[in-house]
Motif scaffolding. Sequence first.
Motif, PDB file in Angstrom:
ATOM      1  N   VAL A  78       0.848  -1.194   0.000  1.00 58.27           N
ATOM      2  CA  VAL A  78       0.000   0.000   0.000  1.00 58.27           C
ATOM      3  C   VAL A  78       0.884   1.245   0.000  1.00 58.27           C
ATOM      4  O   VAL A  78       1.835   1.341   0.795  1.00 58.27           O
ATOM      5  N   TYR A  79       0.587   2.174  -0.872  1.00 55.90           N
ATOM      6  CA  TYR A  79       1.342   3.429  -0.904  1.00 55.90           C
ATOM      7  C   TYR A  79       0.973   4.278   0.304  1.00 55.90           C
ATOM      8  O   TYR A  79      -0.213   4.560   0.551  1.00 55.90           O
ATOM      9  N   ASP A  80       1.980   4.711   1.057  1.00 53.49           N
ATOM     10  CA  ASP A  80       1.800   5.537   2.246  1.00 53.49           C
ATOM     11  C   ASP A  80       2.572   6.832   2.046  1.00 53.49           C
ATOM     12  O   ASP A  80       3.805   6.822   1.993  1.00 53.49           O
ATOM     13  N   PRO A  81       1.896   7.975   1.905  1.00 52.75           N
ATOM     14  CA  PRO A  81       2.602   9.244   1.673  1.00 52.75           C
ATOM     15  C   PRO A  81       3.623   9.577   2.754  1.00 52.75           C
ATOM     16  O   PRO A  81       4.600  10.273   2.473  1.00 52.75           O
ATOM     17  N   SER A  82       3.416   9.097   3.986  1.00 53.90           N
ATOM     18  CA  SER A  82       4.360   9.407   5.054  1.00 53.90           C
ATOM     19  C   SER A  82       5.711   8.737   4.818  1.00 53.90           C
ATOM     20  O   SER A  82       6.735   9.212   5.308  1.00 53.90           O
ATOM     21  N   PHE A  83       5.719   7.631   4.068  1.00 53.73           N
ATOM     22  CA  PHE A  83       6.985   6.988   3.708  1.00 53.73           C
ATOM     23  C   PHE A  83       7.529   7.559   2.403  1.00 53.73           C
ATOM     24  O   PHE A  83       8.742   7.576   2.191  1.00 53.73           O
ATOM     25  N   GLY A  84       6.627   7.967   1.506  1.00 50.26           N
ATOM     26  CA  GLY A  84       7.063   8.573   0.254  1.00 50.26           C
ATOM     27  C   GLY A  84       7.874   7.656  -0.632  1.00 50.26           C
ATOM     28  O   GLY A  84       8.783   8.098  -1.326  1.00 50.26           O
ATOM     29  N   ALA A  86       7.106   4.279  -3.183  1.00 51.53           N
ATOM     30  CA  ALA A  86       6.200   3.276  -3.742  1.00 51.53           C
ATOM     31  C   ALA A  86       6.931   2.040  -4.226  1.00 51.53           C
ATOM     32  O   ALA A  86       6.334   1.176  -4.870  1.00 51.53           O
ATOM     33  N   ALA A  87       8.233   1.952  -3.939  1.00 54.69           N
ATOM     34  CA  ALA A  87       9.062   0.838  -4.426  1.00 54.69           C
ATOM     35  C   ALA A  87       8.918   0.729  -5.939  1.00 54.69           C
ATOM     36  O   ALA A  87       8.959   1.737  -6.630  1.00 54.69           O
ATOM     37  N   GLN A  88       8.712  -0.512  -6.457  1.00 58.16           N
ATOM     38  CA  GLN A  88       8.625  -0.669  -7.911  1.00 58.16           C
ATOM     39  C   GLN A  88       7.181  -0.721  -8.386  1.00 58.16           C
ATOM     40  O   GLN A  88       6.916  -1.141  -9.510  1.00 58.16           O
ATOM     41  N   VAL A  89       6.232  -0.331  -7.527  1.00 59.48           N
ATOM     42  CA  VAL A  89       4.818  -0.133  -7.855  1.00 59.48           C
ATOM     43  C   VAL A  89       4.046  -1.449  -7.965  1.00 59.48           C
ATOM     44  O   VAL A  89       2.987  -1.613  -7.346  1.00 59.48           O
ATOM     45  N   PHE A  90       4.554  -2.404  -8.727  1.00 57.99           N
ATOM     46  CA  PHE A  90       3.776  -3.593  -9.051  1.00 57.99           C
ATOM     47  C   PHE A  90       3.749  -4.595  -7.893  1.00 57.99           C
ATOM     48  O   PHE A  90       4.679  -4.668  -7.086  1.00 57.99           O
ATOM     49  N   GLU A  91       2.691  -5.408  -7.857  1.00 63.32           N
ATOM     50  CA  GLU A  91       2.614  -6.498  -6.876  1.00 63.32           C
ATOM     51  C   GLU A  91       3.783  -7.443  -7.091  1.00 63.32           C
ATOM     52  O   GLU A  91       4.100  -7.817  -8.216  1.00 63.32           O
ATOM     53  N   VAL A  92       4.405  -7.861  -6.003  1.00 61.29           N
ATOM     54  CA  VAL A  92       5.734  -8.452  -6.077  1.00 61.29           C
ATOM     55  C   VAL A  92       5.762  -9.767  -6.861  1.00 61.29           C
ATOM     56  O   VAL A  92       6.625  -9.958  -7.728  1.00 61.29           O
ATOM     57  N   PHE A  93       4.855 -10.705  -6.604  1.00 62.62           N
ATOM     58  CA  PHE A  93       4.924 -11.992  -7.287  1.00 62.62           C
ATOM     59  C   PHE A  93       4.433 -11.884  -8.734  1.00 62.62           C
ATOM     60  O   PHE A  93       4.979 -12.545  -9.625  1.00 62.62           O
ATOM     61  N   THR A  94       3.426 -11.060  -8.974  1.00 61.13           N
ATOM     62  CA  THR A  94       2.989 -10.816 -10.349  1.00 61.13           C
ATOM     63  C   THR A  94       4.139 -10.242 -11.170  1.00 61.13           C
ATOM     64  O   THR A  94       4.384 -10.655 -12.308  1.00 61.13           O
ATOM     65  N   PRO A 148       3.222  -0.382  10.713  1.00 60.81           N
ATOM     66  CA  PRO A 148       2.021  -0.789  11.467  1.00 60.81           C
ATOM     67  C   PRO A 148       0.716  -0.465  10.767  1.00 60.81           C
ATOM     68  O   PRO A 148      -0.295  -1.148  10.984  1.00 60.81           O
ATOM     69  N   VAL A 149       0.691   0.571   9.916  1.00 61.08           N
ATOM     70  CA  VAL A 149      -0.552   0.967   9.257  1.00 61.08           C
ATOM     71  C   VAL A 149      -1.098  -0.132   8.356  1.00 61.08           C
ATOM     72  O   VAL A 149      -2.303  -0.213   8.101  1.00 61.08           O
ATOM     73  N   GLU A 150      -0.227  -1.025   7.857  1.00 58.84           N
ATOM     74  CA  GLU A 150      -0.662  -2.044   6.922  1.00 58.84           C
ATOM     75  C   GLU A 150      -1.461  -3.163   7.589  1.00 58.84           C
ATOM     76  O   GLU A 150      -2.346  -3.766   6.970  1.00 58.84           O
ATOM     77  N   TYR A 151      -1.147  -3.469   8.832  1.00 53.21           N
ATOM     78  CA  TYR A 151      -1.707  -4.662   9.476  1.00 53.21           C
ATOM     79  C   TYR A 151      -3.221  -4.632   9.610  1.00 53.21           C
ATOM     80  O   TYR A 151      -3.902  -5.609   9.232  1.00 53.21           O
ATOM     81  N   PRO A 152      -3.830  -3.573  10.134  1.00 53.88           N
ATOM     82  CA  PRO A 152      -5.299  -3.575  10.210  1.00 53.88           C
ATOM     83  C   PRO A 152      -5.975  -3.594   8.846  1.00 53.88           C
ATOM     84  O   PRO A 152      -7.097  -4.110   8.718  1.00 53.88           O
ATOM     85  N   LEU A 153      -5.312  -3.072   7.820  1.00 59.58           N
ATOM     86  CA  LEU A 153      -5.897  -3.110   6.481  1.00 59.58           C
ATOM     87  C   LEU A 153      -6.097  -4.532   5.989  1.00 59.58           C
ATOM     88  O   LEU A 153      -7.021  -4.822   5.233  1.00 59.58           O
ATOM     89  N   PHE A 154      -5.214  -5.429   6.431  1.00 64.45           N
ATOM     90  CA  PHE A 154      -5.287  -6.827   6.023  1.00 64.45           C
ATOM     91  C   PHE A 154      -5.884  -7.716   7.108  1.00 64.45           C
ATOM     92  O   PHE A 154      -5.852  -8.948   6.986  1.00 64.45           O
ATOM     93  N   GLY A 155      -6.400  -7.096   8.169  1.00 66.41           N
ATOM     94  CA  GLY A 155      -6.990  -7.872   9.242  1.00 66.41           C
ATOM     95  C   GLY A 155      -5.981  -8.691  10.012  1.00 66.41           C
ATOM     96  O   GLY A 155      -6.308  -9.770  10.522  1.00 66.41           O
ATOM     97  N   ARG A 156      -4.757  -8.185  10.126  1.00 63.63           N
ATOM     98  CA  ARG A 156      -3.698  -8.913  10.807  1.00 63.63           C
ATOM     99  C   ARG A 156      -3.287  -8.180  12.083  1.00 63.63           C
ATOM    100  O   ARG A 156      -3.410  -6.957  12.188  1.00 63.63           O
ATOM    101  N   ASP A 157      -2.746  -8.941  13.013  1.00 56.86           N
ATOM    102  CA  ASP A 157      -2.353  -8.423  14.323  1.00 56.86           C
ATOM    103  C   ASP A 157      -0.883  -8.021  14.299  1.00 56.86           C
ATOM    104  O   ASP A 157      -0.010  -8.872  14.080  1.00 56.86           O
TER     105      ASP A 157
END
Length: 333
Positions: A78-84, A86-94, A148-157
């Motif tokens: 997920v792109y997070d503006p606070s990190f600025g 986006a890495a290589q944009v695409f989903e990693v395994f695809t 940490p922002v990513e975990y609740p988005l995916f329903g993970r602890d």
Amino acid sequence: MSPASHASNASALSRLTAGGFSIGVEAPLDNDWTPAGELARRNSGRLPGEPDMQHHAALAKLVDQLGFRALWVRDVPVYDPSFGDAAQVFEVFTYLGYLAGMTHDILLGTAAVVLPIREPLLTLKAAATVQQLSGNRLLMGVASGDRPVEYPLFGRDFPGRGANFRNQVDLLRDHARTHLPEPLDLLPRPSAPLPLLVAGLSQQTPAWIGQHMDGSLAFPGTPAEHAHRVAAWRAVAGAKPYASFIHLELDARPDAPMKRWRFGFSGGRTALIQELQAMRAAGVDHIGLHVRRNQRPLDDTFHEIAEYVLPLFQNFAATDNAPGAAMRATADA
């Protein structure tokens, strides 16, 4: 002809360290962290930290043809503006599946897949798919994640990510055989064990990491810093591979002096050669070059490195492919 037909029978890990030391590149293959790159980003309307991916396919083919050992891809769901970033944009395994279809020899690495936010069986199936389609070229870097922002988005602890990480490693190791009720199975079946390289400690003890991981993906640092980290890694993991990265701006002047910055440096190819020699002497087995700060055209930079740098490090006469051969090669020089 399929990509698998070009692959070596050797394992991806043994190929990574063949000859004792190797050099790769880290995606995205764009120099957007430069004044010119930033201006182009603004003019195109891309987000801060979003690279220009127009030339990534041609550059991926180029680094494969030039003999770079591995191409590393980060996992930023997920792109997070606070990190600025986006890495290589695409989903990693695809993305790795796409790269597998257009390259022949270069190893394809994740740096690193955040296991605890992913569905374990789908992660395994995706990794096994890339491994088979690439002809056993997958190097699977794994991590517990630090956003940490990513975990609740995916329903993970988030606090439980360490235990989740261990459980997923167990599943990857046995190809889910003890996790699926009979007669269920997961295809494709692995042609070889998935090579797991860990980024950081992933909420585990050093002893656990040394026992259960096949290699280390270390945070960028100076040769002196790596020497201490390598010693700690060898104490728990023995001769398993130790890899890291350099943020590089390669000056067109071959003898331009080195100017260090966080995670890397600017300088000419003489400075790059000296830095890589120091890394090899410190016990590092592989370095991936991150080029988003590089101000020159990337094809020119990659050609220069391939002509003047790669032959000094990847064409040893030694046949010992074991991790740690870098130190022996240096001692014998």
